[in-house]
Write a protein that holds these residues in place. Sequence first.
Motif, PDB file in Angstrom:
ATOM      1  N   SER A  94      31.898  39.341  31.936  1.00 35.18           N
ATOM      2  CA  SER A  94      31.127  40.067  33.027  1.00 35.18           C
ATOM      3  C   SER A  94      31.327  39.472  34.261  1.00 35.18           C
ATOM      4  CB  SER A  94      29.611  39.751  32.698  1.00 35.18           C
ATOM      5  OG  SER A  94      28.856  40.580  33.821  1.00 35.18           O
ATOM      6  N   LEU A  95      32.040  40.492  35.210  1.00 31.62           N
ATOM      7  CA  LEU A  95      32.387  39.988  36.596  1.00 31.62           C
ATOM      8  C   LEU A  95      31.631  40.910  37.521  1.00 31.62           C
ATOM      9  CD1 LEU A  95      36.195  40.137  36.223  1.00 31.62           C
ATOM     10  CD2 LEU A  95      34.704  38.116  36.240  1.00 31.62           C
ATOM     11  N   ASN A  96      31.170  39.883  38.450  1.00 37.51           N
ATOM     12  CA  ASN A  96      30.451  40.668  39.722  1.00 37.51           C
ATOM     13  C   ASN A  96      30.587  39.623  40.715  1.00 37.51           C
ATOM     14  OD1 ASN A  96      28.564  38.730  38.839  1.00 37.51           O
ATOM     15  ND2 ASN A  96      26.941  40.488  38.796  1.00 37.51           N
ATOM     16  N   TYR A  97      31.081  40.179  41.889  1.00 34.97           N
ATOM     17  CA  TYR A  97      31.085  39.323  43.171  1.00 34.97           C
ATOM     18  C   TYR A  97      32.177  38.388  43.022  1.00 34.97           C
ATOM     19  CZ  TYR A  97      26.554  41.327  44.237  1.00 34.97           C
ATOM     20  OH  TYR A  97      25.663  42.034  44.407  1.00 34.97           O
ATOM     21  N   VAL A  98      32.065  37.024  43.215  1.00 35.97           N
ATOM     22  CA  VAL A  98      33.398  36.087  43.054  1.00 35.97           C
ATOM     23  C   VAL A  98      32.780  35.123  42.063  1.00 35.97           C
ATOM     24  CG1 VAL A  98      34.644  34.278  44.427  1.00 35.97           C
ATOM     25  CG2 VAL A  98      33.955  36.167  45.574  1.00 35.97           C
ATOM     26  N   TRP A  99      33.885  34.941  41.148  1.00 33.69           N
ATOM     27  CA  TRP A  99      33.792  34.152  39.936  1.00 33.69           C
ATOM     28  C   TRP A  99      34.921  32.968  39.780  1.00 33.69           C
ATOM     29  CZ3 TRP A  99      29.747  33.834  36.258  1.00 33.69           C
ATOM     30  CH2 TRP A  99      28.725  35.019  36.546  1.00 33.69           C
ATOM     31  N   LYS A 103      37.437  45.085  36.926  1.00 36.30           N
ATOM     32  CA  LYS A 103      36.142  45.703  37.512  1.00 36.30           C
ATOM     33  C   LYS A 103      34.910  44.816  37.715  1.00 36.30           C
ATOM     34  CE  LYS A 103      36.230  48.214  33.917  1.00 36.30           C
ATOM     35  NZ  LYS A 103      36.564  48.811  32.529  1.00 36.30           N
ATOM     36  N   ILE A 104      34.156  45.415  38.652  1.00 39.43           N
ATOM     37  CA  ILE A 104      32.804  44.759  38.517  1.00 39.43           C
ATOM     38  C   ILE A 104      32.031  45.434  37.637  1.00 39.43           C
ATOM     39  CG2 ILE A 104      30.614  44.456  40.198  1.00 39.43           C
ATOM     40  CD1 ILE A 104      32.508  44.270  42.487  1.00 39.43           C
ATOM     41  N   ALA A 105      32.155  44.580  36.412  1.00 38.66           N
ATOM     42  CA  ALA A 105      31.391  45.215  35.191  1.00 38.66           C
ATOM     43  C   ALA A 105      31.927  44.327  34.080  1.00 38.66           C
ATOM     44  CB  ALA A 105      32.037  46.609  34.933  1.00 38.66           C
ATOM     45  N   VAL A 106      31.535  44.470  32.901  1.00 41.08           N
ATOM     46  CA  VAL A 106      31.820  43.863  31.614  1.00 41.08           C
ATOM     47  C   VAL A 106      33.252  44.314  31.401  1.00 41.08           C
ATOM     48  CG1 VAL A 106      31.659  43.183  29.233  1.00 41.08           C
ATOM     49  CG2 VAL A 106      29.664  43.634  30.687  1.00 41.08           C
TER      50      VAL A 106
END
Length: 84
Positions: free
Chosen positions: A69-74, A8-11
Amino acid sequence: MIAPSVPKIAVNDVKIGIYTMEDAFSFPVVKNYSIALDPRMPSMGNHSSPINEDLIYSDIDTMYHGRLSLNYVWVLGTEPKTYK
């Protein structure tokens, strides 16, 4: 990586299994490492996030657990840190 199966775009709670090959039919669990997470966001100057937690081994389910923590492209790198 076992979890998250759909990040998810979240932790996100992260769960992985690590195994070693003894022979063609035996793959025992690798225990008692801590695994450093090194996520980088190339579009934002290659920065990371202080919210991330390295993966730590659990005797309860013989898996490694951490938070990411994910948001956008990692881009995610991992590194074995220590053997206890």
